[in-house]
Design an enzyme around this catalytic site. Structure first.
Site, short mmCIF file in Angstrom:
data_model
loop_
_atom_site.label_atom_id
_atom_site.label_comp_id
_atom_site.label_asym_id
_atom_site.label_seq_id
_atom_site.Cartn_x
_atom_site.Cartn_y
_atom_site.Cartn_z
N PHE A 45 -54.04 -0.12 9.74
CA PHE A 45 -54.06 -1.72 9.85
C PHE A 45 -53.07 -1.81 9.77
O PHE A 45 -52.85 -2.31 8.90
CB PHE A 45 -55.53 -2.26 9.02
CG PHE A 45 -55.85 -3.55 9.28
CD1 PHE A 45 -57.10 -3.96 10.01
CD2 PHE A 45 -54.90 -4.88 8.78
CE1 PHE A 45 -56.83 -5.36 10.27
CE2 PHE A 45 -55.25 -5.58 9.02
CZ PHE A 45 -56.64 -5.75 9.94
N ASP B 147 -44.43 -1.08 7.17
CA ASP B 147 -45.70 -2.09 7.17
C ASP B 147 -45.53 -2.61 5.67
O ASP B 147 -47.10 -1.64 5.13
CB ASP B 147 -46.79 -2.38 7.95
CG ASP B 147 -47.71 -3.49 7.69
OD1 ASP B 147 -47.58 -4.15 6.99
OD2 ASP B 147 -48.17 -3.97 8.91
N LYS C 278 -48.09 -11.65 3.20
CA LYS C 278 -49.05 -12.23 2.18
C LYS C 278 -48.26 -13.17 1.58
O LYS C 278 -48.33 -13.97 0.79
CB LYS C 278 -49.69 -10.50 1.76
CG LYS C 278 -50.84 -10.29 3.32
CD LYS C 278 -52.04 -9.36 2.73
CE LYS C 278 -52.48 -8.81 4.08
NZ LYS C 278 -53.27 -9.13 4.70
#
Ligand SMILES: Cc1ncc(COP(=O)(O)O)c(C=O)c1O
Length: 404
Positions: free
Chosen positions: A145, A230, A259
């Site tokens: 993802f 990531d 984030k």
């Protein structure tokens, strides 16, 4: 209390009426928050065990971050990158130092950081590695993802994320996650990068076998391929270290961050890499109006300073052991699997008992907020400011839910 004197049902109805249904939120309507606690429009309090998918690692409204935001709001909020502002260099330098890299390229959302990484890797491939023009490929993992843009969903293996959004961007090879032989076999002379989550968050906090990440590092070095980690969800303290890669002593060529970098206040993402990689970009080749804006930089500087103390990584590692012990005690009592790294846990609920969604609804009724992912899996990712007592509360509440 009956429905018509509660504000929640009407607020849920209004939200459903006026927005595209691209999410399926739990029916709670939050109006304020502090630390690890949320309060809804009816005054009910919830322990936050999701932390905005790790965007709130430092808790809601951390005083140091809120103070930085307030101060910056009173001075300067946006310049665009047409000019330089006085927060920019400090942010880039301090983040580069935290990452041990030469340079930082700030963006806004996680998906933009991933897109940036892909563009940089391709350009590096053509200009530095000498890949045949138009032939660059990037090796990615099943169950990945990395965001929601058209290029990123092109290599998603989740049909919900991908179906009917074609035509798809070519240039990606998907291999099973955790299988070093498959990854090695997929690399050819046109491979410019391997793009991986060091732990797959959305997939249910899936930790690869020990030795996998060092193996990826080694094969990337040997084959002149960039290793792009990531760390948008796994990074910045979540796993009990600054980066999830740290657990195996692995240093990727490129970190993708997002984030928590925005402190739960503003969207901030970034790519960190050395000059031989990020240096391929020249003026006009990439950018973002809001990327690296003064408000974002002012908040993110304080985020980096909080991380530089090491306190949050320590808390995550220590409290994570308490969380692990509590959750492992529930295996066989409604849980069929548990994976924990720091304050990050993937729990597989016995599907015969209830779905992940049902478990989250029942947790919410009892004042604990978490989110399901993929059927019967729940992810717990509380703010790193959570206390021992609050962890125990989350675990005992889960035990009650599982006991029916
Ligand atoms: C590992 C990873 N990469 C990228 C993203 C995309 O981030 P954003 O939603 O900010 O675009 C996410 C979001 O969950 C993520 O978990």
């Amino acid at each position: 209390m009956v429905d018509d004197i509660l504000r929640t049902p009407g607020a849920v109805r209004d939200a459903e009426r006026w927005t595209a249904h691209n999410y399926h939120p739990l029916p709670v309507v939050i109006s304020s928050a502090e630390g690890a606690w949320l309060t809804d429009v009816d005054g009910k309090r919830y322990l936050d065990c999701l932390a905005g998918y790790s965007a709130l690692n430092f808790g809601h409204r951390h005083p140091q971050l809120i103070a930085a935001a307030h101060a910056q709001l009173d001075r300067l909020t946006l310049t665009s990158r047409a000019f330089i502002h006085d927060q920019f260099a400090d942010f880039c330098r301090e983040l580069a130092e935290l990452c041990g890299k030469d340079l930082v390229l700030p963006m806004n959302t996680g998906a933009e950081a991933v897109e940036t990484g892909i563009k940089v890797a391709r350009k590096w491939g053509y200009q530095v590695k000498g890949v045949t023009p138009g032939q660059a490929n990037i090796v990615v993992a099943e169950g990945n993802f990395h965001g929601r843009t058209t290029t990123i969903v092109s290599f998603s293996t989740d049909e919900d994320a991908r179906a009917d959004f074609g035509p798809y961007t070519p240039g990606f090879t998907v291999v099973p996650y955790g299988d070093l032989d498959a990854l090695t076999a997929a690399i050819d002379e046109n491979t410019v990068a391997v793009l991986l989550e060091p732990i797959q968050g959305e997939q249910g906090v899936v930790v690869p076998p020990e030795g996998y990440l060092p193996g990826v590092r080694q094969v990337c070095t040997e084959r002149d391929v960039l290793f792009i980690a990531d760390e948008i969800q796994s990074g910045l303290g979540r796993t009990g270290a600054t980066f999830a890669c740290d657990h195996e002593g692995v240093v990727p060529d490129m970190y993708l961050l997002g984030k928590a970098l925005g402190g739960g206040i503003v969207p901030v993402s970034a790519v960190a890499a050395n000059a031989d990689v990020l240096g391929v970009l020249k003026p006009g080749q990439h950018g973002s109006t809001f990327g690296g804006n003064p408000l974002a930089c002012a908040v993110a500087i304080e985020v980096v300073r909080l991380l530089a103390t090491g306190e949050f990584q320590r808390r995550s590692a220590e409290l994570g052991e308490r969380l692990r012990a509590g959750l492992e005690g529930l295996v066989g009592k409604g849980l069929v699997g548990v994976r924990v790294r720091g304050l990050w846990a993937g729990l597989d609920i016995d599907p015969a008992l209830m779905s992940g969604r049902e478990a989250c609804e029942r947790l919410a009724e009892r004042g604990v907020l978490a989110k399901d992912t993929h059927g019967s899996t729940i992810r717990l990712a509380p703010p790193l400011v959570i206390t021992e007592e609050e962890i125990d509360l989350a675990v005992t509440t889960l035990a009650e839910v599982l006991a029916g």
